[in-house]
Design a protein around this motif. Structure first.
Motif, PDB file in Angstrom:
ATOM      1  N   SER A   1       0.757  -1.269  -0.075  1.00  0.00           N
ATOM      2  CA  SER A   1      -0.131  -0.217   0.215  1.00  0.00           C
ATOM      3  C   SER A   1       0.874   0.482   0.292  1.00  0.00           C
ATOM      4  O   SER A   1       1.526   1.343   0.484  1.00  0.00           O
ATOM      5  CB  SER A   1      -1.330   0.113   0.596  1.00  0.00           C
ATOM      6  OG  SER A   1      -2.800  -1.109   1.179  1.00  0.00           O
ATOM      7  N   GLN A   2       0.178   1.770  -0.873  1.00  0.00           N
ATOM      8  CA  GLN A   2       1.088   3.472  -0.871  1.00  0.00           C
ATOM      9  C   GLN A   2       0.128   4.375  -0.754  1.00  0.00           C
ATOM     10  O   GLN A   2      -1.238   4.110  -1.168  1.00  0.00           O
ATOM     11  CB  GLN A   2       1.909   3.405  -1.951  1.00  0.00           C
ATOM     12  CG  GLN A   2       2.872   3.028  -2.067  1.00  0.00           C
ATOM     13  CD  GLN A   2       4.234   2.871  -3.459  1.00  0.00           C
ATOM     14  OE1 GLN A   2       4.180   3.937  -3.192  1.00  0.00           O
ATOM     15  NE2 GLN A   2       3.891   2.144  -4.323  1.00  0.00           N
ATOM     16  N   PHE A   3       0.414   5.980   0.025  1.00  0.00           N
ATOM     17  CA  PHE A   3      -0.995   6.952   0.088  1.00  0.00           C
ATOM     18  C   PHE A   3       0.313   8.348  -0.807  1.00  0.00           C
ATOM     19  O   PHE A   3       0.952   8.253  -0.417  1.00  0.00           O
ATOM     20  CB  PHE A   3      -1.069   7.199   1.604  1.00  0.00           C
ATOM     21  CG  PHE A   3      -1.974   5.969   2.099  1.00  0.00           C
ATOM     22  CD1 PHE A   3      -0.944   4.646   2.587  1.00  0.00           C
ATOM     23  CD2 PHE A   3      -3.463   5.900   2.054  1.00  0.00           C
ATOM     24  CE1 PHE A   3      -1.575   3.152   2.929  1.00  0.00           C
ATOM     25  CE2 PHE A   3      -4.002   4.745   2.634  1.00  0.00           C
ATOM     26  CZ  PHE A   3      -3.141   3.382   3.126  1.00  0.00           C
ATOM     27  N   TRP A   4      -1.014   8.977  -1.287  1.00  0.00           N
ATOM     28  CA  TRP A   4      -1.309   9.912  -1.635  1.00  0.00           C
ATOM     29  C   TRP A   4      -1.988  11.562  -0.954  1.00  0.00           C
ATOM     30  O   TRP A   4      -3.158  10.605  -1.141  1.00  0.00           O
ATOM     31  CB  TRP A   4      -1.231  10.159  -3.360  1.00  0.00           C
ATOM     32  CG  TRP A   4      -1.920  11.205  -4.308  1.00  0.00           C
ATOM     33  CD1 TRP A   4      -0.633  12.215  -4.168  1.00  0.00           C
ATOM     34  CD2 TRP A   4      -2.399  11.445  -4.561  1.00  0.00           C
ATOM     35  NE1 TRP A   4      -1.379  13.392  -5.631  1.00  0.00           N
ATOM     36  CE2 TRP A   4      -2.306  13.091  -5.481  1.00  0.00           C
ATOM     37  CE3 TRP A   4      -4.016  10.776  -4.752  1.00  0.00           C
ATOM     38  CZ2 TRP A   4      -3.466  13.621  -6.061  1.00  0.00           C
ATOM     39  CZ3 TRP A   4      -4.807  10.975  -5.751  1.00  0.00           C
ATOM     40  CH2 TRP A   4      -4.171  12.487  -6.312  1.00  0.00           C
ATOM     41  N   ARG A   5      -1.733  12.351  -1.168  1.00  0.00           N
ATOM     42  CA  ARG A   5      -2.307  13.389  -0.130  1.00  0.00           C
ATOM     43  C   ARG A   5      -2.754  14.182  -1.608  1.00  0.00           C
ATOM     44  O   ARG A   5      -2.432  14.942  -2.066  1.00  0.00           O
ATOM     45  CB  ARG A   5      -1.268  14.467   0.809  1.00  0.00           C
ATOM     46  CG  ARG A   5      -2.175  15.146   1.684  1.00  0.00           C
ATOM     47  CD  ARG A   5      -2.559  14.666   2.494  1.00  0.00           C
ATOM     48  NE  ARG A   5      -3.483  15.452   3.993  1.00  0.00           N
ATOM     49  CZ  ARG A   5      -3.497  14.331   4.542  1.00  0.00           C
ATOM     50  NH1 ARG A   5      -4.718  13.181   4.903  1.00  0.00           N
ATOM     51  NH2 ARG A   5      -4.330  15.472   5.743  1.00  0.00           N
TER      52      ARG A   5
ATOM     53  N   TYR B   1      -3.303   3.743  -2.727  1.00  0.00           N
ATOM     54  CA  TYR B   1      -3.186   3.268  -4.277  1.00  0.00           C
ATOM     55  C   TYR B   1      -2.028   2.541  -4.377  1.00  0.00           C
ATOM     56  O   TYR B   1      -0.951   1.711  -3.128  1.00  0.00           O
ATOM     57  CB  TYR B   1      -2.743   3.948  -5.204  1.00  0.00           C
ATOM     58  CG  TYR B   1      -1.214   5.159  -4.876  1.00  0.00           C
ATOM     59  CD1 TYR B   1      -0.084   4.250  -5.905  1.00  0.00           C
ATOM     60  CD2 TYR B   1      -1.050   5.997  -4.316  1.00  0.00           C
ATOM     61  CE1 TYR B   1       1.339   4.928  -5.387  1.00  0.00           C
ATOM     62  CE2 TYR B   1       0.156   6.578  -4.232  1.00  0.00           C
ATOM     63  CZ  TYR B   1       1.535   6.076  -5.027  1.00  0.00           C
ATOM     64  OH  TYR B   1       2.273   6.593  -4.376  1.00  0.00           O
ATOM     65  N   VAL B   2      -1.904   1.320  -5.278  1.00  0.00           N
ATOM     66  CA  VAL B   2      -0.797   0.664  -5.446  1.00  0.00           C
ATOM     67  C   VAL B   2       0.030   0.671  -7.018  1.00  0.00           C
ATOM     68  O   VAL B   2      -0.459   0.454  -7.201  1.00  0.00           O
ATOM     69  CB  VAL B   2      -1.284  -1.504  -4.910  1.00  0.00           C
ATOM     70  CG1 VAL B   2      -1.753  -1.499  -3.725  1.00  0.00           C
ATOM     71  CG2 VAL B   2      -2.346  -1.543  -5.994  1.00  0.00           C
TER      72      VAL B   2
ATOM     73  N   VAL C   1       1.540  11.896  -9.180  1.00  0.00           N
ATOM     74  CA  VAL C   1       2.078  10.880  -9.214  1.00  0.00           C
ATOM     75  C   VAL C   1       2.893   9.754 -10.139  1.00  0.00           C
ATOM     76  O   VAL C   1       3.623   9.616 -10.258  1.00  0.00           O
ATOM     77  CB  VAL C   1       1.239  10.054  -8.489  1.00  0.00           C
ATOM     78  CG1 VAL C   1       2.149   8.610  -7.640  1.00  0.00           C
ATOM     79  CG2 VAL C   1       0.169  10.659  -7.000  1.00  0.00           C
ATOM     80  N   ILE C   2       1.545   9.674 -10.990  1.00  0.00           N
ATOM     81  CA  ILE C   2       2.172   8.660 -11.925  1.00  0.00           C
ATOM     82  C   ILE C   2       3.071   9.746 -13.406  1.00  0.00           C
ATOM     83  O   ILE C   2       4.126   9.031 -13.543  1.00  0.00           O
ATOM     84  CB  ILE C   2       0.912   8.175 -13.354  1.00  0.00           C
ATOM     85  CG1 ILE C   2       0.503   7.398 -11.813  1.00  0.00           C
ATOM     86  CG2 ILE C   2       1.325   6.923 -14.200  1.00  0.00           C
ATOM     87  CD1 ILE C   2      -0.759   6.415 -12.528  1.00  0.00           C
TER      88      ILE C   2
END
Length: 294
Positions: free
Chosen positions: A16-20, A28-29, A100-101
């Motif tokens: 698991s990862q997280f974006w504010r 997201y993963v 992010v991407i």
């Protein structure tokens, strides 16, 4: 068109990862590397999450950089007390891709996630290289709703009262109800596992989940699918689970084709969530289309 069968291997989800985003920690993963192809962003349907794509990530990460995100209100993302809409989720996808991407992606969405992905690809084309829709939701312009009678208005008011929606939500999140619903919309009954039920029930126990459930059923009416398709200028792959009891796949598919005649489409012996119901059919279709298109 016929589908090629390819075996799939189950594996644990990527970490698991997280974006504010707008004050919320969005889950997201990510797995795999690009290998010269656009990244693939997977968007779940109503009540689902990134977990619902595990059978696809396991296979597709061998060829692509694969991302999956929990829409705000679902999965491991917060159950925020806000107004939910296709516009909100469109903006979430757009900003995630940009921040992010960091490069345009191919969006792939199921059901509600398909509608959000279509909104993003059509209205924010700079973030999309292409679009894959699996039993996608969303209204067409010709789906004219008759003006309800006074008693129907009163009934709707009762049904969507805070007490009623709370009671409906408590019923729908029961394991037995989740299992029965999945068995109705899946062709492959072996895919309806205790793990899948856990993955759907877990977010429903989060604080605020009941209010999200009520809010989603009262979302403002968004852009019509036909208008979005007319705006879309990206390659489109449609995958239909033809045994979906909630969607008349052939009729709905014909309407998509009418407004986007150059799309590529497949009809499978599958249900509402073909990516999880019959991944051995869906994964090769996605992989081959991406290789042939980009």
């Amino acid at each position: 068109m016929s589908a090629t069968v390819s075996p799939h291997v189950l594996a644990e989800n990527p970490p698991s990862q997280f974006w504010r985003w707008r004050g919320y920690d969005i889950h997201y993963v990510q797995a795999g590397t690009s290998q010269g192809k656009p990244p693939l962003l997977l968007v779940h349907g109503f009540g689902a999450s990134t977990d619902h794509w595990r059978k696809n990530i396991t296979v597709l990460q061998q060829d692509f950089s694969v991302w999956a995100i929990d829409l705000l209100g679902f999965g491991r993302s917060p159950k925020a007390p806000i107004v939910y809409s296709g516009t909100l989720w469109r903006d979430q996808l757009r900003d995630f891709i940009n921040e992010v991407i960091s490069e345009p992606v191919v969006l792939a969405g199921n059901s509600l996630g398909g509608y959000a992905s279509l909104c993003a690809a059509a209205q924010c084309p700079e973030v999309a290289k292409g679009l894959i829709l699996l039993n996608s939701a969303g209204p067409f312009s010709d789906q004219v709703k008759a003006q309800p009678s006074p008693w129907k208005k009163a009934l709707r008011k009762v049904l969507f009262s805070p007490l009623s929606t709370q009671l409906i939500f408590q019923y729908t999140k029961r394991r037995a109800t989740i299992r029965k619903t999945l068995q109705k919309v899946y062709v492959n009954q072996e895919a309806v596992t205790e793990r899948l039920i856990d993955e759907i029930q877990r977010p429903a126990n989060d604080p605020g989940a009941a209010k999200v459930f009520a809010a989603v059923f009262n979302t403002p009416e968004g852009a019509k699918v036909d208008h979005l398709l007319e705006e879309l200028d990206r390659p489109l792959l449609m995958i239909w689970g033809e045994k979906d009891p909630w969607i008349r796949a052939r009729e709905r598919g014909a309407k998509f084709k009418q407004h986007c005649p150059n799309l590529v489409e497949y009809y499978l012996e599958s249900g509402h969530c073909p990516h999880d119901d019959t991944p051995e059919l869906v994964n090769p279709l996605i992989r081959d289309w991406l290789h042939q298109t980009f």
